[in-house]
Write a protein that holds these residues in place. Structure first.
Motif, short mmCIF file in Angstrom:
data_model
loop_
_atom_site.label_atom_id
_atom_site.label_comp_id
_atom_site.label_asym_id
_atom_site.label_seq_id
_atom_site.Cartn_x
_atom_site.Cartn_y
_atom_site.Cartn_z
N GLU A 172 0.84 -1.21 0.00
CA GLU A 172 0.00 0.00 0.00
C GLU A 172 0.87 1.26 0.00
O GLU A 172 0.57 2.24 -0.68
CB GLU A 172 -0.93 -0.02 1.21
CG GLU A 172 -2.06 -1.04 1.07
CD GLU A 172 -2.81 -1.28 2.38
OE1 GLU A 172 -2.40 -0.70 3.42
OE2 GLU A 172 -3.79 -2.04 2.37
N ARG A 201 1.09 4.14 -2.96
CA ARG A 201 0.93 5.56 -2.65
C ARG A 201 2.15 6.36 -3.14
O ARG A 201 2.00 7.44 -3.72
CB ARG A 201 0.77 5.72 -1.13
CG ARG A 201 0.58 7.15 -0.66
CD ARG A 201 -0.76 7.72 -1.09
NE ARG A 201 -0.59 8.93 -1.87
CZ ARG A 201 -1.56 9.76 -2.17
NH1 ARG A 201 -2.80 9.51 -1.77
NH2 ARG A 201 -1.34 10.83 -2.90
N ASP A 251 2.29 9.32 -5.89
CA ASP A 251 2.96 10.60 -5.61
C ASP A 251 3.98 10.92 -6.70
O ASP A 251 4.20 12.09 -7.03
CB ASP A 251 3.66 10.56 -4.25
CG ASP A 251 2.69 10.56 -3.08
OD1 ASP A 251 1.50 10.89 -3.29
OD2 ASP A 251 3.11 10.20 -1.97
N ALA A 281 -6.23 8.53 -5.93
CA ALA A 281 -5.96 8.28 -4.50
C ALA A 281 -7.16 7.66 -3.81
O ALA A 281 -7.01 6.82 -2.91
CB ALA A 281 -5.55 9.58 -3.81
N LEU A 338 -7.17 4.00 -4.09
CA LEU A 338 -6.17 3.29 -3.30
C LEU A 338 -6.60 3.13 -1.85
O LEU A 338 -5.93 2.44 -1.10
CB LEU A 338 -4.82 4.05 -3.36
CG LEU A 338 -4.16 4.18 -4.73
CD1 LEU A 338 -2.82 4.87 -4.59
CD2 LEU A 338 -3.98 2.82 -5.40
#
Length: 325
Positions: A301, A305, A309, A322, A325
């Motif tokens: 995870e 992320r 980014d 996002a 996720l």
């Protein structure tokens, strides 16, 4: 919950290299082109080493000759990516293969690819963005033409510029003009390095091209001072473990340096590169990394992320992804 089912972000995917062999074989049959020599008895791509892989890659690409072919290719690739849990993907696109670096012809190919991307987002829930990529072994002059195509079509969908191909030909500084052109057009930058070239190839790409991401970059591990510099600078590595192992750079998953890089604070991401060539998928990459290093859901995870980014998309797209996720 299996790590393979987690939502994923992929930053390093060659569109032509992700073409299912059956798709390419079917297209060749439609066009009455004989490229049977690039497949084995089971219908998979076959090659002896990296340089033979490049030849097979270009032979497979030779049947993609018009925008409609790329429309169909994009849908086929994104359907497979979405089935593996990918919710956002950045794909490398080469005007060398799409219109011979002519800006007008490139626009037609790009339109077809974008239309397919929009359809895939509606049908499969996956978002696609493009990174225009010059081919290192085609030389700096052709790279300039590719950079002009990139500059002319930069925007909300074409979000980056990079370089791929044979790392043993030329040096990053030979392509500085092309990267400066792309940068001035507002594109963000990545470069293949540290796959077949050693740590110096990574250092040269960062210094001479001003990139914020490195495609592969894994051989930086041979110079721990460089690894620490990468970590401190926040340079992101687009790591493709299955590709590196299939091509013989590392002898097995447990010997791959992604875990060492991660533990030293490097921002690592996970991608498939050219998945059917290497018999992999994003789900398989996650499964094999889980087995090799006992990474749990929290690690994956975090990588997803970090990948988002590091994505070159705009803030609105990032915020939308996002939530997935």
């Amino acid at each position: 919950m299996s790590v393979a089912s987690l939502p994923k972000v992929e930053l390093h995917l060659h569109l032509e290299g992700a073409a299912p062999p059956a798709f390419i074989a079917g297209l060749a049959k439609e066009k009455k082109r004989d490229i049977g020599g690039i497949f084995d008895a089971g219908g998979h791509y076959k090659y002896k080493d990296f340089w033979d892989f490049l030849k097979v890659y270009e032979a497979a690409t030779s049947v993609l000759v018009k925008p409609e072919d790329y429309h169909r290719l994009t849908l086929a690739v994104l359907e497979e990516s979405a089935a593996s849990g990918v919710v956002y993907s950045e794909t490398f696109l080469s005007p060398d293969f799409c219109g011979g670096r002519d800006v007008g012809a490139w626009r037609e190919y790009l339109h077809a690819i974008r239309e397919a991307g929009d359809k895939a987002e509606r049908d499969f829930g996956i978002t696609l963005r493009g990174i225009i990529t010059c081919i290192r072994h085609f030389g700096p002059d052709k790279a300039r033409e590719t950079a002009r195509c990139a500059a002319e079509t930069a925007g909300d969908w074409i979000v980056g510029f990079g370089i791929a191909g044979d790392e043993k030909i030329g040096a990053p500084k030979d392509f500085r003009w092309s990267f400066d052109c792309a940068r001035e057009a507002g594109l963000r930058l990545t470069a293949h390095a540290g796959e077949w070239g050693g740590p110096d190839s990574v250092r040269d790409a960062i210094r001479d091209l001003g990139v914020e991401r490195i495609g592969h970059g894994v051989r930086a591990i041979e110079d721990l001072a460089l690894v620490d510099e990468i970590a401190e600078a926040g340079i992101v590595l687009e790591v493709c473990p299955g590709s590196n192992i299939a091509l013989g750079i590392y002898d097995g998953w447990r010997k791959h340096p992604i875990s060492q890089l991660y533990e030293r604070g490097v921002k690592v991401t996970v991608s498939t590169d050219d998945p059917p060539f290497f018999h992999t998928t994003m789900a398989r990459e996650y499964e094999m990394l889980n087995r090799a290093f006992d990474w749990d859901e929290g690690v994956f995870e975090g990588i997803a992320r970090a990948s988002l980014d590091a994505a070159f998309c705009d803030a609105d797209t990032r915020e939308r992804i996002a939530k997935k996720l």
